[in-house]
Scaffold this motif. Structure first.
Motif, PDB file in Angstrom:
ATOM      1  N   GLY A 177       0.447  -1.178  -0.415  1.00 26.55           N
ATOM      2  CA  GLY A 177       0.182  -0.286  -0.361  1.00 26.55           C
ATOM      3  C   GLY A 177       0.713   1.605   0.214  1.00 26.55           C
ATOM      4  O   GLY A 177       0.606   2.477  -0.300  1.00 26.55           O
ATOM      5  N   SER A 178       1.644   1.566   0.660  1.00 21.85           N
ATOM      6  CA  SER A 178       2.996   2.428   0.651  1.00 21.85           C
ATOM      7  C   SER A 178       4.410   2.722  -0.306  1.00 21.85           C
ATOM      8  O   SER A 178       4.584   3.368  -0.431  1.00 21.85           O
ATOM      9  CB  SER A 178       3.156   2.275   1.882  1.00 21.85           C
ATOM     10  OG  SER A 178       4.346   1.146   2.430  1.00 21.85           O
ATOM     11  N   HIS A 179       4.596   0.954  -1.035  1.00 13.96           N
ATOM     12  CA  HIS A 179       5.771   1.175  -2.355  1.00 13.96           C
ATOM     13  C   HIS A 179       4.742   0.355  -3.499  1.00 13.96           C
ATOM     14  O   HIS A 179       3.715   0.062  -3.529  1.00 13.96           O
ATOM     15  CB  HIS A 179       6.287   0.202  -1.440  1.00 13.96           C
ATOM     16  CG  HIS A 179       7.169   1.440  -0.435  1.00 13.96           C
ATOM     17  ND1 HIS A 179       6.771   1.027   1.327  1.00 13.96           N
ATOM     18  CD2 HIS A 179       8.429   2.270  -0.287  1.00 13.96           C
ATOM     19  CE1 HIS A 179       7.579   1.686   1.269  1.00 13.96           C
ATOM     20  NE2 HIS A 179       8.504   2.092   0.643  1.00 13.96           N
ATOM     21  N   ARG A 180       5.824   0.929  -4.506  1.00 16.83           N
ATOM     22  CA  ARG A 180       5.303   0.382  -6.202  1.00 16.83           C
ATOM     23  C   ARG A 180       6.195  -1.371  -5.733  1.00 16.83           C
ATOM     24  O   ARG A 180       6.951  -1.607  -5.686  1.00 16.83           O
ATOM     25  CB  ARG A 180       6.155   1.068  -7.161  1.00 16.83           C
ATOM     26  CG  ARG A 180       5.214   2.233  -7.236  1.00 16.83           C
ATOM     27  CD  ARG A 180       6.231   2.678  -8.585  1.00 16.83           C
ATOM     28  NE  ARG A 180       6.172   4.069  -8.679  1.00 16.83           N
ATOM     29  CZ  ARG A 180       6.519   5.172  -8.148  1.00 16.83           C
ATOM     30  NH1 ARG A 180       7.382   5.354  -7.711  1.00 16.83           N
ATOM     31  NH2 ARG A 180       6.375   6.635  -8.683  1.00 16.83           N
ATOM     32  N   ILE A 181       5.279  -2.516  -6.222  1.00 15.79           N
ATOM     33  CA  ILE A 181       6.042  -3.656  -5.552  1.00 15.79           C
ATOM     34  C   ILE A 181       6.425  -4.040  -7.217  1.00 15.79           C
ATOM     35  O   ILE A 181       5.016  -4.334  -8.429  1.00 15.79           O
ATOM     36  CB  ILE A 181       4.803  -4.505  -4.935  1.00 15.79           C
ATOM     37  CG1 ILE A 181       4.510  -4.142  -3.191  1.00 15.79           C
ATOM     38  CG2 ILE A 181       6.365  -5.558  -4.532  1.00 15.79           C
ATOM     39  CD1 ILE A 181       5.819  -3.669  -2.692  1.00 15.79           C
ATOM     40  N   LEU A 182       7.731  -4.962  -7.180  1.00 18.79           N
ATOM     41  CA  LEU A 182       7.796  -5.295  -8.501  1.00 18.79           C
ATOM     42  C   LEU A 182       8.060  -6.498  -8.233  1.00 18.79           C
ATOM     43  O   LEU A 182       9.101  -6.689  -7.455  1.00 18.79           O
ATOM     44  CB  LEU A 182       9.149  -4.793  -9.827  1.00 18.79           C
ATOM     45  CG  LEU A 182       8.642  -3.041  -9.591  1.00 18.79           C
ATOM     46  CD1 LEU A 182       9.756  -2.643 -10.183  1.00 18.79           C
ATOM     47  CD2 LEU A 182       7.655  -2.802 -10.172  1.00 18.79           C
ATOM     48  N   LEU A 183       7.796  -8.303  -9.323  1.00 12.19           N
ATOM     49  CA  LEU A 183       7.989  -9.440  -9.151  1.00 12.19           C
ATOM     50  C   LEU A 183       9.622  -9.496 -10.644  1.00 12.19           C
ATOM     51  O   LEU A 183       9.486  -8.461 -11.567  1.00 12.19           O
ATOM     52  CB  LEU A 183       7.637 -10.551  -9.884  1.00 12.19           C
ATOM     53  CG  LEU A 183       8.054 -11.695  -9.305  1.00 12.19           C
ATOM     54  CD1 LEU A 183       8.343 -12.234  -8.304  1.00 12.19           C
ATOM     55  CD2 LEU A 183       6.996 -11.537 -10.667  1.00 12.19           C
ATOM     56  N   ILE A 184      10.644  -9.086 -10.193  1.00 14.28           N
ATOM     57  CA  ILE A 184      11.335  -9.512 -10.828  1.00 14.28           C
ATOM     58  C   ILE A 184      12.849 -10.319 -10.894  1.00 14.28           C
ATOM     59  O   ILE A 184      13.188 -10.844 -10.242  1.00 14.28           O
ATOM     60  CB  ILE A 184      12.805  -7.828 -10.771  1.00 14.28           C
ATOM     61  CG1 ILE A 184      12.045  -6.514 -10.807  1.00 14.28           C
ATOM     62  CG2 ILE A 184      14.261  -8.205 -11.912  1.00 14.28           C
ATOM     63  CD1 ILE A 184      12.775  -5.945 -10.449  1.00 14.28           C
ATOM     64  N   THR A 185      12.313 -11.325 -11.688  1.00 17.82           N
ATOM     65  CA  THR A 185      13.219 -12.605 -11.498  1.00 17.82           C
ATOM     66  C   THR A 185      13.570 -13.296 -13.170  1.00 17.82           C
ATOM     67  O   THR A 185      12.880 -12.383 -14.146  1.00 17.82           O
ATOM     68  CB  THR A 185      11.405 -13.744 -11.807  1.00 17.82           C
ATOM     69  OG1 THR A 185      12.042 -15.091 -11.474  1.00 17.82           O
ATOM     70  CG2 THR A 185      10.684 -13.748 -12.530  1.00 17.82           C
TER      71      THR A 185
END
Length: 235
Positions: free
Chosen positions: A118-126
């Protein structure tokens, strides 16, 4: 999210950070050794397989398909080209089983993502095979928590510079979280970001490097349940 905070974007590795992965490679390698027991000792076979994997990374990339092809290549080599067709068939079956194995998320994975989503951009980097990583992400039930997903051929400094600039405010305001020092932590720090190491009991030998202990942007935690504290500490 371009407010005054130091940290706005957080990237997560997938395999052995959010869900189990390496244990299935180890199980399959043990099965592979049993299939070739009449032709090579387990330790010798393991060395030859690792050599093949290292040699083939630039051709097949990371993932199960490349691992399966490396097993077949190794079987041909250690048998002098006399590997039975039935053994090749069982190697292919083992690879297919790996590609359909149910996803097992690791402890604290969902909790860690939900606490900071809710407070940060969340990325999946794989990195790895596109179809396999998309399958695992879908089965994990974590997909809706990510603001972006990047499945890449490798993870280098340039990878994090590009991804964090595209999805966030640049690597200087980003963090990468993962079990691999070589792929997740060191190159993210080289790009100018933070790198958080979450160790897994099994890590592929080709991912081993020394921790960047003198780097101020290097953090280490025992499990993902400790991540929110690190994020709050940075601000």
């Amino acid at each position: 999210m371009s407010d005054g905070r130091l940290l706005t974007t957080i990237g997560f590795d997938a395999d052995d950070t959010l869900w189990q992965n390496e244990q299935f490679f180890r199980m399959t390698e043990k099965r592979f050794a049993e299939l070739l027991a009449d032709f090579a000792e387990p330790d010798h076979l393991s060395e030859r397989l690792l050599e093949a994997e290292r040699r083939n990374l630039g051709v097949y990339g990371f993932g199960i398909k490349g691992f399966t092809l490396s097993m077949i290549e190794t079987a041909i080599q250690v048998t002098g080209g006399r590997v039975p067709a039935g053994v090749i068939e069982k190697i292919l079956d083992a690879g297919r089983e790996m590609l359909s194995h149910p996803v097992e998320t690791l402890p604290h994975a969902r909790e860690a993502l939900e606490r900071i989503a809710g407070s940060h951009r969340i990325l999946l980097i794989t990195k790895g095979d596109l179809f396999d990583q998309e399958r695992k992400l879908a089965q994990s039930g974590l997909g809706e928590l990510f603001d972006g997903v990047e499945i890449v051929s490798d993870k280098k400094r340039q990878t994090y510079e590009r991804v964090f600039a595209e999805y966030g405010d640049g690597p200087e305001r980003a963090m990468m979280v993962g079990n691999s020092l070589k792929s997740d932590v060191v190159p993210a720090i080289e790009a100018g970001g933070w790198g958080v190491h979450v160790p897994h009991e099994l890590t592929w030998v080709l991912e081993h490097v020394e921790p960047p202990s003198g780097e101020p942007r290097f953090k280490a935690i025992e499990h993902l349940g400790e991540l929110a504290g690190i994020v709050e500490e940075i601000g």
